[in-house]
Design a protein around this motif. Structure first.
Motif, PDB file in Angstrom:
ATOM      1  N   MET A 107      16.681 -26.161  35.582  1.00 27.93           N
ATOM      2  CA  MET A 107      16.009 -26.334  36.859  1.00 27.93           C
ATOM      3  C   MET A 107      16.963 -26.844  37.930  1.00 27.93           C
ATOM      4  O   MET A 107      16.923 -26.410  39.070  1.00 27.93           O
ATOM      5  N   SER A 108      17.750 -27.772  37.560  1.00 24.92           N
ATOM      6  CA  SER A 108      18.705 -28.283  38.545  1.00 24.92           C
ATOM      7  C   SER A 108      19.769 -27.231  38.761  1.00 24.92           C
ATOM      8  O   SER A 108      20.220 -26.594  37.824  1.00 24.92           O
ATOM      9  N   LEU A 109      20.155 -27.047  40.041  1.00 26.62           N
ATOM     10  CA  LEU A 109      21.141 -26.005  40.335  1.00 26.62           C
ATOM     11  C   LEU A 109      22.541 -26.595  40.305  1.00 26.62           C
ATOM     12  O   LEU A 109      23.327 -26.437  41.219  1.00 26.62           O
ATOM     13  N   LYS A 110      22.746 -27.294  39.259  1.00 26.08           N
ATOM     14  CA  LYS A 110      23.990 -28.050  39.197  1.00 26.08           C
ATOM     15  C   LYS A 110      25.186 -27.123  39.181  1.00 26.08           C
ATOM     16  O   LYS A 110      26.150 -27.310  39.890  1.00 26.08           O
ATOM     17  N   HIS A 111      25.100 -26.125  38.319  1.00 27.86           N
ATOM     18  CA  HIS A 111      26.304 -25.294  38.174  1.00 27.86           C
ATOM     19  C   HIS A 111      26.080 -23.924  38.780  1.00 27.86           C
ATOM     20  O   HIS A 111      26.163 -22.910  38.131  1.00 27.86           O
ATOM     21  N   GLN A 112      25.742 -23.944  40.002  1.00 24.32           N
ATOM     22  CA  GLN A 112      25.451 -22.687  40.661  1.00 24.32           C
ATOM     23  C   GLN A 112      26.677 -21.812  40.764  1.00 24.32           C
ATOM     24  O   GLN A 112      26.581 -20.603  40.741  1.00 24.32           O
ATOM     25  N   ASN A 113      27.817 -22.405  40.969  1.00 17.56           N
ATOM     26  CA  ASN A 113      29.004 -21.594  41.167  1.00 17.56           C
ATOM     27  C   ASN A 113      29.835 -21.429  39.910  1.00 17.56           C
ATOM     28  O   ASN A 113      30.664 -20.547  39.811  1.00 17.56           O
ATOM     29  N   SER A 114      29.602 -22.318  38.987  1.00 17.46           N
ATOM     30  CA  SER A 114      30.483 -22.309  37.829  1.00 17.46           C
ATOM     31  C   SER A 114      29.890 -21.511  36.662  1.00 17.46           C
ATOM     32  O   SER A 114      30.525 -21.377  35.628  1.00 17.46           O
ATOM     33  N   GLY A 115      28.677 -21.000  36.860  1.00 14.36           N
ATOM     34  CA  GLY A 115      28.056 -20.225  35.782  1.00 14.36           C
ATOM     35  C   GLY A 115      28.769 -18.894  35.547  1.00 14.36           C
ATOM     36  O   GLY A 115      29.572 -18.442  36.376  1.00 14.36           O
ATOM     37  N   LYS A 116      28.462 -18.327  34.450  1.00 15.83           N
ATOM     38  CA  LYS A 116      29.133 -17.068  34.103  1.00 15.83           C
ATOM     39  C   LYS A 116      28.789 -15.984  35.122  1.00 15.83           C
ATOM     40  O   LYS A 116      29.639 -15.251  35.613  1.00 15.83           O
ATOM     41  N   TRP A 117      27.502 -15.946  35.422  1.00 14.56           N
ATOM     42  CA  TRP A 117      27.032 -14.928  36.357  1.00 14.56           C
ATOM     43  C   TRP A 117      27.716 -15.085  37.708  1.00 14.56           C
ATOM     44  O   TRP A 117      28.241 -14.145  38.280  1.00 14.56           O
ATOM     45  N   ALA A 118      27.733 -16.315  38.152  1.00 12.62           N
ATOM     46  CA  ALA A 118      28.315 -16.592  39.464  1.00 12.62           C
ATOM     47  C   ALA A 118      29.781 -16.201  39.484  1.00 12.62           C
ATOM     48  O   ALA A 118      30.277 -15.633  40.459  1.00 12.62           O
ATOM     49  N   LYS A 119      30.450 -16.495  38.395  1.00 12.39           N
ATOM     50  CA  LYS A 119      31.877 -16.190  38.349  1.00 12.39           C
ATOM     51  C   LYS A 119      32.105 -14.680  38.417  1.00 12.39           C
ATOM     52  O   LYS A 119      32.958 -14.192  39.178  1.00 12.39           O
ATOM     53  N   SER A 120      31.323 -13.988  37.653  1.00 17.32           N
ATOM     54  CA  SER A 120      31.493 -12.531  37.635  1.00 17.32           C
ATOM     55  C   SER A 120      31.190 -11.952  39.014  1.00 17.32           C
ATOM     56  O   SER A 120      31.886 -11.079  39.518  1.00 17.32           O
ATOM     57  N   LYS A 121      30.150 -12.514  39.634  1.00 18.44           N
ATOM     58  CA  LYS A 121      29.782 -12.028  40.965  1.00 18.44           C
ATOM     59  C   LYS A 121      30.915 -12.294  41.942  1.00 18.44           C
ATOM     60  O   LYS A 121      31.216 -11.487  42.826  1.00 18.44           O
ATOM     61  N   ALA A 122      31.533 -13.454  41.803  1.00 21.59           N
ATOM     62  CA  ALA A 122      32.615 -13.803  42.711  1.00 21.59           C
ATOM     63  C   ALA A 122      33.741 -12.791  42.603  1.00 21.59           C
ATOM     64  O   ALA A 122      34.359 -12.419  43.599  1.00 21.59           O
ATOM     65  N   ILE A 123      33.994 -12.363  41.381  1.00 20.05           N
ATOM     66  CA  ILE A 123      35.062 -11.375  41.199  1.00 20.05           C
ATOM     67  C   ILE A 123      34.644 -10.048  41.838  1.00 20.05           C
ATOM     68  O   ILE A 123      35.413  -9.396  42.528  1.00 20.05           O
ATOM     69  N   ALA A 141      24.406 -11.057  47.262  1.00 24.73           N
ATOM     70  CA  ALA A 141      23.727 -11.906  46.279  1.00 24.73           C
ATOM     71  C   ALA A 141      24.341 -13.302  46.250  1.00 24.73           C
ATOM     72  O   ALA A 141      23.639 -14.328  46.213  1.00 24.73           O
ATOM     73  N   MET A 142      25.647 -13.275  46.302  1.00 27.27           N
ATOM     74  CA  MET A 142      26.334 -14.561  46.258  1.00 27.27           C
ATOM     75  C   MET A 142      25.989 -15.410  47.477  1.00 27.27           C
ATOM     76  O   MET A 142      25.732 -16.616  47.388  1.00 27.27           O
ATOM     77  N   GLN A 143      25.992 -14.707  48.617  1.00 26.90           N
ATOM     78  CA  GLN A 143      25.673 -15.410  49.864  1.00 26.90           C
ATOM     79  C   GLN A 143      24.273 -15.992  49.795  1.00 26.90           C
ATOM     80  O   GLN A 143      24.039 -17.127  50.206  1.00 26.90           O
ATOM     81  N   GLU A 144      23.402 -15.180  49.278  1.00 26.38           N
ATOM     82  CA  GLU A 144      22.027 -15.650  49.150  1.00 26.38           C
ATOM     83  C   GLU A 144      21.962 -16.935  48.335  1.00 26.38           C
ATOM     84  O   GLU A 144      21.324 -17.918  48.702  1.00 26.38           O
ATOM     85  N   GLN A 145      22.659 -16.808  47.236  1.00 25.54           N
ATOM     86  CA  GLN A 145      22.640 -17.979  46.352  1.00 25.54           C
ATOM     87  C   GLN A 145      23.200 -19.212  47.068  1.00 25.54           C
ATOM     88  O   GLN A 145      22.633 -20.308  46.992  1.00 25.54           O
ATOM     89  N   LEU A 146      24.292 -18.990  47.778  1.00 21.31           N
ATOM     90  CA  LEU A 146      24.921 -20.103  48.493  1.00 21.31           C
ATOM     91  C   LEU A 146      23.985 -20.681  49.536  1.00 21.31           C
ATOM     92  O   LEU A 146      23.845 -21.901  49.666  1.00 21.31           O
ATOM     93  N   SER A 147      23.341 -19.788  50.264  1.00 26.50           N
ATOM     94  CA  SER A 147      22.454 -20.265  51.324  1.00 26.50           C
ATOM     95  C   SER A 147      21.299 -21.057  50.731  1.00 26.50           C
ATOM     96  O   SER A 147      20.895 -22.097  51.236  1.00 26.50           O
ATOM     97  N   LYS A 148      20.825 -20.518  49.623  1.00 24.04           N
ATOM     98  CA  LYS A 148      19.736 -21.212  48.940  1.00 24.04           C
ATOM     99  C   LYS A 148      20.196 -22.615  48.545  1.00 24.04           C
ATOM    100  O   LYS A 148      19.502 -23.618  48.755  1.00 24.04           O
ATOM    101  N   ASN A 149      21.373 -22.593  47.997  1.00 18.00           N
ATOM    102  CA  ASN A 149      21.935 -23.881  47.568  1.00 18.00           C
ATOM    103  C   ASN A 149      22.045 -24.850  48.736  1.00 18.00           C
ATOM    104  O   ASN A 149      21.644 -26.012  48.654  1.00 18.00           O
ATOM    105  N   LYS A 150      22.544 -24.320  49.839  1.00 16.77           N
ATOM    106  CA  LYS A 150      22.717 -25.169  51.017  1.00 16.77           C
ATOM    107  C   LYS A 150      21.368 -25.679  51.493  1.00 16.77           C
ATOM    108  O   LYS A 150      21.218 -26.844  51.853  1.00 16.77           O
ATOM    109  N   GLU A 151      20.434 -24.752  51.496  1.00 16.62           N
ATOM    110  CA  GLU A 151      19.104 -25.119  51.943  1.00 16.62           C
ATOM    111  C   GLU A 151      18.573 -26.293  51.138  1.00 16.62           C
ATOM    112  O   GLU A 151      17.996 -27.233  51.652  1.00 16.62           O
ATOM    113  N   LEU A 152      18.802 -26.141  49.852  1.00 24.99           N
ATOM    114  CA  LEU A 152      18.270 -27.174  48.972  1.00 24.99           C
ATOM    115  C   LEU A 152      19.054 -28.482  49.081  1.00 24.99           C
ATOM    116  O   LEU A 152      18.479 -29.560  49.020  1.00 24.99           O
TER     117      LEU A 152
END
Lengths: 610, 768
Positions: B295-311, B322-333
């Motif tokens: 539930m906690s978005l602690k490892h939003q960027n360090s997850g496997k999915w996130a890493k692959s997306k970053a590449i 998708a990545m941007q979305e995730q980031l914005s969501k994170n920022k929002e939160l």
């Protein structure tokens, strides 16, 4: 010299030596074998003086109130340390209702404190600070002890109070004499000596003996309490002034030509020809100096312990016939015909200070026992009281209908002025306050014009010498009720007097120490200190006390390069320089702020002014 | 020694040779001769070394310098092989024979052994010993420091140090046959008996005695040591935990976590076997933890999915979105909630975050400028100016945005600045709108943005310039306005002063005026009005006229003095008037006054006094030193004076002394001379710990004599620093005396271990 009131060290009257057969001391729990002794248990009656003038006051209540009211958070009480709290309540289980030492009132403690804490000290190192703390703690402890011993000063000063609204000045001597006890009443007397002209008089330091000399050569000394005559002679010459020396055994008489010294038998001991045409005499008891003011304008100090003239100072102001001493610092005050009063010390060839007091000549000068106030009267009929604590400004001034020719202060600060054949006495609010000249405390009319005045020490008695003889009148509350038995004991025996004489001689204060502020002697001589420093610097070639220049500490890991060392040094130097500049700027600012006159205060409407 | 060194050199040599082996092999093929020569030399050296091994100089073997194929049986040469000699080579031939295995072993041991350090020379060893001994002794002796300090600070020291404990013995023990006799005693003992308190023999009950002797020193020390150990352990543990927490390595933490998880699993399995219900609970707990983690978005960027997306984001647009979305969501939160007023101004999408960085000052200033308070305007505009100059080009759009939002809100005052501002803002708003439009388009044109921002910047600069000018002009105006009132304000003062200045010469001619002046600066402490005596005025006027107007101060003094002396004080009300006067009071008094007046008509007391004072002041002033020599550098002679310039040049001005004590006391002359006789009795040197004379003075302000103190206080103030009991031996202080347990033997261990060395050292010192 400064003295703190000490607990009365009354010497109990000596017991008859023949009686002293050692009896076994009787304990209070033993059977009373002799019923008569039980009644007489309170010790020998204390020397009663004329304190009976006051109505009996519940003394204990007063003291109790004092001790309970006293709120003194400052005075530290050392709490008693008990190992186990149970033992506090003793075997019986009763609690001590007043635990710890008895409280001491702050004002009394304050009286004995001598360190002036208002003066700021420069920042001190830890070692110095500890020394200062020790000194302060010592002062506090000693002053608390002194305050505690005030309890032993059992006697209270007398006073005179009129019934509501009644003026005390209207109370005449006869009324007072009627009111007081017989012993005190006996202290009021008149000596009718109309034959030998106006009299000067002097009490000895203990207040027990009285010497008087008439203008026409009549000299006498007596124990005035018992009225026992010691000697009576006629010197067959005009007598200008008379004064006891350190004890009642020696008597200095200023005669027409020279100064003579007699003993209490009336035998002439010395004729001092270097002091000629003396008009006034003063004796400085702690310095053993006899100060003489002469018609020739010289003020001469004679050391009576060695018989040498210490100093002969030319006042350059003509004939001197007004003189008094400041009992606080032993400075001699001379009044001159040009309206000034000059203050003299044997160490200085010129006056320590000169005060312009009156428009006309000065007729009389008197200084109170604390050395705070000086009363002067002049030919302009004015009576002024000056503050001697540095300002020398008149505190109060009154014009008398007929100027006062003689002035005297009592030990407790009462001021008496002799005007013609009337004496007026003014009293202040308390001991340390100047006498208020609003209303006289007492007045008395004599049978002739006043020629000499003095309050008797340790007795509420004023002695007045006049053309008709000597009058001793009662002035309640005039003098110190408690005396120091080791210093000036009115009841001392001959042996005690001899002992005291030796001690006093051993403690004789050198004449050159007389200065305006005797406390200045306890200060460091800054001028010679600085001079010594300068000489030392010259001798050594450098200042050993100078702050060592900053030396940067060596550092590791290549940070101790010469450049960085220099940089660090520079930093410190710059910081110091900045500090200096800042300080000087601040000072300038202060100066400007001081110099700038505070104009009209800025008003709230100023903001609308464009 | 020498043998040692030799062995060392030998070993070094062999090692060197071994090292040299490898390259030599290469080289050999190319330059055999050189290698031969080299090898020969080395071999020679080795031989020498070996021969000198046993210490004795062996007979030297005849050396062969010329080349020969003959092999001597005594001297081994490597000539033939053409290789360098290695230690191993020596043993090669013996390899097969097992009898020489021991020798081989020894040799290998020699090879493996490290070189033994050369022992230091004697002096150095001694120095080290001394240093160590000193340190140890210093450490041992340092325990005395508190004792020494205490003794130094003690008010009084009583020797001998050990005191007999006053034995507290009950009175019954001391006096045999003692009986309660007094009524008080009897009463007390009655009470005691009643309460069954111990009266005679054991005055304290055993329990009480035990409690008194509750803890001995040893016990206390042991307890303290225990506590100390516990505390130390705790601190170690804490330090360790802290250290571990600080470790940044993710890998480490991962490993630790895994280890923990494994451990937990093992335990869980064990639990399952032993106690299934508890295991279930544990299971739930574990599940909960996992849910929380997800539930906690602690490892939003360090997850496997996130890493692959970053590449992938580099190449794939969807992934980027998708990545941007995730980031914005994170920022929002993760963002903090903004205040409403600010959030309403936030319009740009990506620039929102930047907008937060804009300093509040800008907003404030704008608000204030818009505000209705005209009095605050000036300061605000200056502020805006400053702000404008400081602003970055990036922040400008925001500023514009503020203004846009504000522009619609209310009307401006009609000040010129405001007009300018409004113009600017309108332009800004237009631009902004266009920008917004541009923003709305997917492809944002960077160049236009830049250009627009530059335009904005230039415009703003121009505006600020204008504003500045405006402000300055206004300032000047204001200052001119300000100065005018000042001048006006000041003018009255000169007007007031002028008459005084003009009057000054004639002013004192009439005494009435003088009197007025005197009234003006009369002392405040004089409550009573003191009019001059009328009769004397006319007489005094001629005398009082001062010579020059410049002696203003003295005049003031004079005036004060006049006031001071000639005032009529209220006469005393006396009940008894002297008899002689009483008879013919009025007449007498009048006569008397007349007489006084006549008597003092001629001499002026005050003037004389002032003159005297002036003289005294002059006399006490430090004198300037004139070093001019007439005739030097110019003509000299009778009637010729050195020039003013020269005199100025050679005049040494004395420094101005401190102000006189009677500076502000017109009626007093206080002598400034120093009493040298008294100064001889004063302290002239500051004692040691004091650095300022006032510090020292404070310590000597309390008198210590018996004249000023009570007997007790006097005794305490004059107690001697050191008291010795007569007839007692004062022994040196022992550790036991001050509560240390260590025996004297352990006190100075080093000294006793090698006393000889110490003594020799002492002797040396003595010699020196």
């Amino acid at each position: 010299m400064e003295t703190a009131p000490k607990p009365g060290k009354d010497v109990p009257p000596k017991k008859d030596k023949l009686q002293t057969k050692r009896k076994k001391p009787r304990r209070y729990w033993e059977e009373e074998t002799v019923p008569t002794t039980a009644g007489a248990s309170p010790g020998p009656p204390r020397n009663k003086k004329n304190r009976e003038l006051r109505p009996q006051r519940p003394k204990n209540a007063h003291i109790l109130k004092k001790s309970r009211i006293s709120k003194k958070p400052q005075v530290p009480k050392k709490p008693r340390e008990w190992k186990n709290p149970e033992s506090q309540s003793g075997l019986s289980g009763a609690q001590d209702p007043f635990p710890g030492p008895a409280p001491v009132p702050v004002e009394v403690v304050q009286k004995f404190c001598r360190i002036d804490k208002s003066r700021k000290l420069p920042h001190s190192k830890a070692k110095t600070r500890s020394r200062l703390e020790v000194a302060e703690a010592e002062e506090e402890e000693t002053s608390i002890k002194a305050a505690r011993s005030e309890l032993l000063l059992a006697e209270e000063p007398g006073f005179l109070e009129g019934e509501d609204g009644e003026d005390t000045a209207k109370i005449c001597q006869a009324d007072i004499v009627e009111a007081v006890d017989i012993a005190s009443a006996a202290k009021h007397f008149d000596l009718n000596l109309r034959q030998f002209g106006p009299y000067r008089l002097n009490y000895s330091r203990t207040g027990r003996h009285l010497a008087f000399g008439g203008r026409r050569g009549h000299v006498a000394a007596l124990d005035w309490v018992t009225k026992k005559l010691m000697c009576e002679i006629n010197v067959m010459e005009a007598v200008r002034d008379i004064r006891f020396l350190h004890s009642e055994a020696l008597l200095a008489v200023a005669q027409n030509r020279w100064l003579h010294i007699y003993d209490n038998q009336g035998i002439e001991l010395h004729c001092i020809r270097r002091c000629d045409r003396v008009t006034r005499l003063e004796f400085l008891p702690f310095h053993f100096l006899l100060a003489t003011a002469s018609e020739t304008g010289f003020l001469t100090y004679l050391d009576v312990s060695v018989g040498k003239i210490v100093a002969a100072l030319n006042a350059r102001a003509g004939r001197l016939d007004v003189m008094s001493q400041n009992p606080y610092n032993a400075v001699i005050h001379l009044g001159h015909s040009n309206g000034t009063v000059s203050l003299w010390s044997p160490a200085m060839k010129e006056p320590l200070a000169k005060i312009l007091c009156h428009r006309g000549g000065v007729r009389a000068v008197a200084v109170d026992s604390t050395g705070t106030y000086m009363a002067t009267s002049g030919l302009d009929h004015q009576l002024k009281i000056f503050d001697l604590r540095g300002t020398y400004q008149p505190l109060s001034t009154r014009t008398l209908p007929h100027g006062a020719g003689h002035l005297a202060f009592s030990q407790r600060g009462l001021l008496v002025a002799g005007m013609g054949d009337v004496v007026n006495i003014w009293a202040g609010q308390g001991k340390a306050s100047p006498p208020s000249l609003e209303q006289p405390y007492l007045t008395h009319r004599l049978s002739g014009p006043v020629h000499g005045l003095q309050f008797c020490p340790f007795e509420d008695v004023l002695g007045v010498g006049h053309t008709g003889g000597i009058t001793s009148m009662l002035v309640p509350g005039a003098s110190e009720p408690n005396f120091d038995g080791l210093e000036s004991n009115p009841y001392r025996s001959r042996k005690q007097r001899q002992e005291w004489e030796v001690k006093a001689l051993l403690e004789k204060v050198p004449a050159e120490l007389i200065c305006l502020d005797p406390r200045a002697l306890a200060e460091v001589d800054v001028i010679s200190l600085e001079q010594g420093k300068k000489e030392q610097i010259e001798r050594l070639g450098y200042d050993p006390q100078a702050k060592a220049p900053f030396q940067p500490k060596p550092k590791q890991k290549g940070r101790s390069s010469t450049a960085s060392l220099v940089k660090r040094k520079r930093k410190v130097m710059d910081e110091e320089h900045r500090d200096k500049v800042r300080q000087s700027l601040q000072q300038q600012h202060h100066k400007e702020a001081k110099a700038k006159p505070t104009g009209a205060r800025p008003s709230a409407l100023d903001r609308f002014v464009r | 020694m020498t043998a040692n060194r030799l062995a060392e050199s030998l070993l070094a040599l062999s090692q060197q040779e071994e090292l040299a082996d490898l390259p030599k092999d290469y080289l050999l093929s190319e330059s055999e001769d050189e290698g031969d020569n080299d090898g020969e030399r080395k071999h020679q050296k080795l031989l020498e070394a070996i021969s000198s091994l046993d210490g004795k100089n062996r007979r030297k073997l005849a050396e062969r310098s010329e080349a020969s194929l003959k092999v001597s049986e005594f001297s081994v040469s490597s000539e033939g092989s053409g290789e360098k000699l290695v230690l191993a080579d020596l043993l090669e031939p013996v390899k097969t024979s097992s009898s020489l295995a021991t020798v081989k072993k020894q040799l290998s041991r020699v090879k493996s052994k490290k070189t033994v350090e050369l022992p230091l020379n004697k002096e150095e060893i001694e120095r080290i010993h001394r240093e160590v001994a000193f340190n140890k002794t210093a450490q041992v002796l340092s325990k005395w420091d508190p004792v020494v300090l205490k003794n130094r600070q003690a008010e009084q020291l009583v020797f001998p140090l050990e005191k007999e404990e006053p034995a507290i013995a009950p009175i019954e023990h001391v006096l045999s046959g003692w009986k309660a006799r007094t009524p008080l005693e009897q009463e007390i003992f009655n009470l005691l008996h009643k309460n069954k308190q111990p009266v005679t023999d054991p005055l304290l009950t055993p329990v009480e005695k035990a409690s008194l002797r509750a803890m001995s020193l040893e016990e206390a020390k042991m307890r303290r040591a225990e506590l100390q150990r516990a505390r130390a352990l705790q601190s170690y543990y804490e330090a360790k935990a802290r250290r571990e927490k600080k470790i940044k390595s993710k890998k480490y933490h991962k490993v630790v976590k895994k280890g923990k998880a494994k451990k937990a699993l093992k335990e869980f399995e064990q639990l399952q076997k032993v106690n299934p219900t508890v295991a279930l609970e544990e299971m739930e707990k574990i599940e909960n933890a996992r849910m929380m983690e997800r539930m906690s978005l602690k490892h939003q960027n360090s997850g496997k999915w996130a890493k692959s997306k970053a590449i992938m984001a580099k190449y794939d647009l969807e992934a980027r979105q998708a990545m941007q979305e995730q980031l914005s969501k994170n920022k929002e939160l993760t963002q903090k909630l903004q205040v409403a007023s600010e959030s309403e101004e936030e319009e740009g999408g990506t620039e929102d975050v930047e907008e937060l960085l804009v300093p509040d000052v800008v907003n404030e200033v704008q608000m204030n400028a818009d505000g209705p308070n005209p009095w605050m305007l000036r300061s605000c505009t200056s502020d805006t100016k400053e702000a404008a100059t400081q602003e970055d080009p990036e922040q400008l759009p925001e500023l514009a945005a503020h203004e846009v939002s504000a522009s619609g809100a209310e009307e401006r005052p009609v000040a010129e600045e405001e007009i300018l501002l409004r113009e600017f803002e309108e332009r800004q708003s237009l631009r902004k709108r266009s920008e917004l439009n541009q923003d709305a388009e997917p492809a944002s044109s960077q160049e236009t943005k830049d250009s627009s921002s530059q335009e904005v910047l230039s415009e703003l600069r121009a505006l600020s310039q204008k504003l500045k000018e405006k402000h300055q002009s206004r300032k000047q105006k204001a200052s001119s306005e300000g100065t005018v009132p000042q001048v006006q304000r000041e003018e009255p003062a000169p007007e007031e002063e002028e008459p005084l200045l003009l009057q000054r010469p004639e002013r004192v001619q009439t005494l009435e005026e003088l009197e007025e002046l005197g009234k003006e600066d009369c002392f405040q402490n004089k409550e009573l009005p003191r009019p001059l005596l009328e009769g004397q005025q006319s007489e005094r006027t001629p005398n009082n006229r001062p010579d020059a107007p410049k002696e203003k101060k003295e005049k003031e003094q004079l005036i004060n003095l006049q006031n001071f002396l000639t005032t009529q004080s209220p006469s005393v009300r006396s009940l008894a008037v002297p008899t002689i006067i009483e008879e013919l009071e009025d007449e007498e008094e009048r006569n008397h006054r007349q007489m006084i007046k006549e008597a003092f008509a001629g001499d002026d007391v005050i003037r004389d006094f002032l003159k005297e004072k002036r003289e005294a002041v002059e006399a006490s002033k430090p004198k300037d030193v004139d070093l001019t020599l007439p005739g030097w550098g110019e003509w000299g002679g009778v009637g010729l004076k050195p020039s003013a310039k020269k005199r100025r040049q050679f005049l040494i001005k004395a420094p101005e002394g401190p102000p006189r004590k009677d500076k502000n006391l017109p009626n007093v002359i206080i002598s400034e001379k120093r009493n040298i006789h008294a100064a001889a009795h004063q302290v002239q040197v500051l004692p040691y710990p004091f650095t300022h004379h006032r510090q020292f003075e404070r310590t000597i302000q309390t008198p210590i004599g018996s004249t000023w103190n009570t007997q007790r206080a006097f005794q305490k103030l004059t107690t001697p620093k050191v008291v010795t009991k007569p007839g007692h031996i004062i022994k040196p202080i022992k550790a036991e005396d001050v509560g240390y347990q260590s025996s004297s033997r352990s006190d100075l261990p080093v000294i006793q271990r090698n006393p000889k060395r110490i003594t020799t050292r002492h002797n040396k010192e003595e010699k020196l």
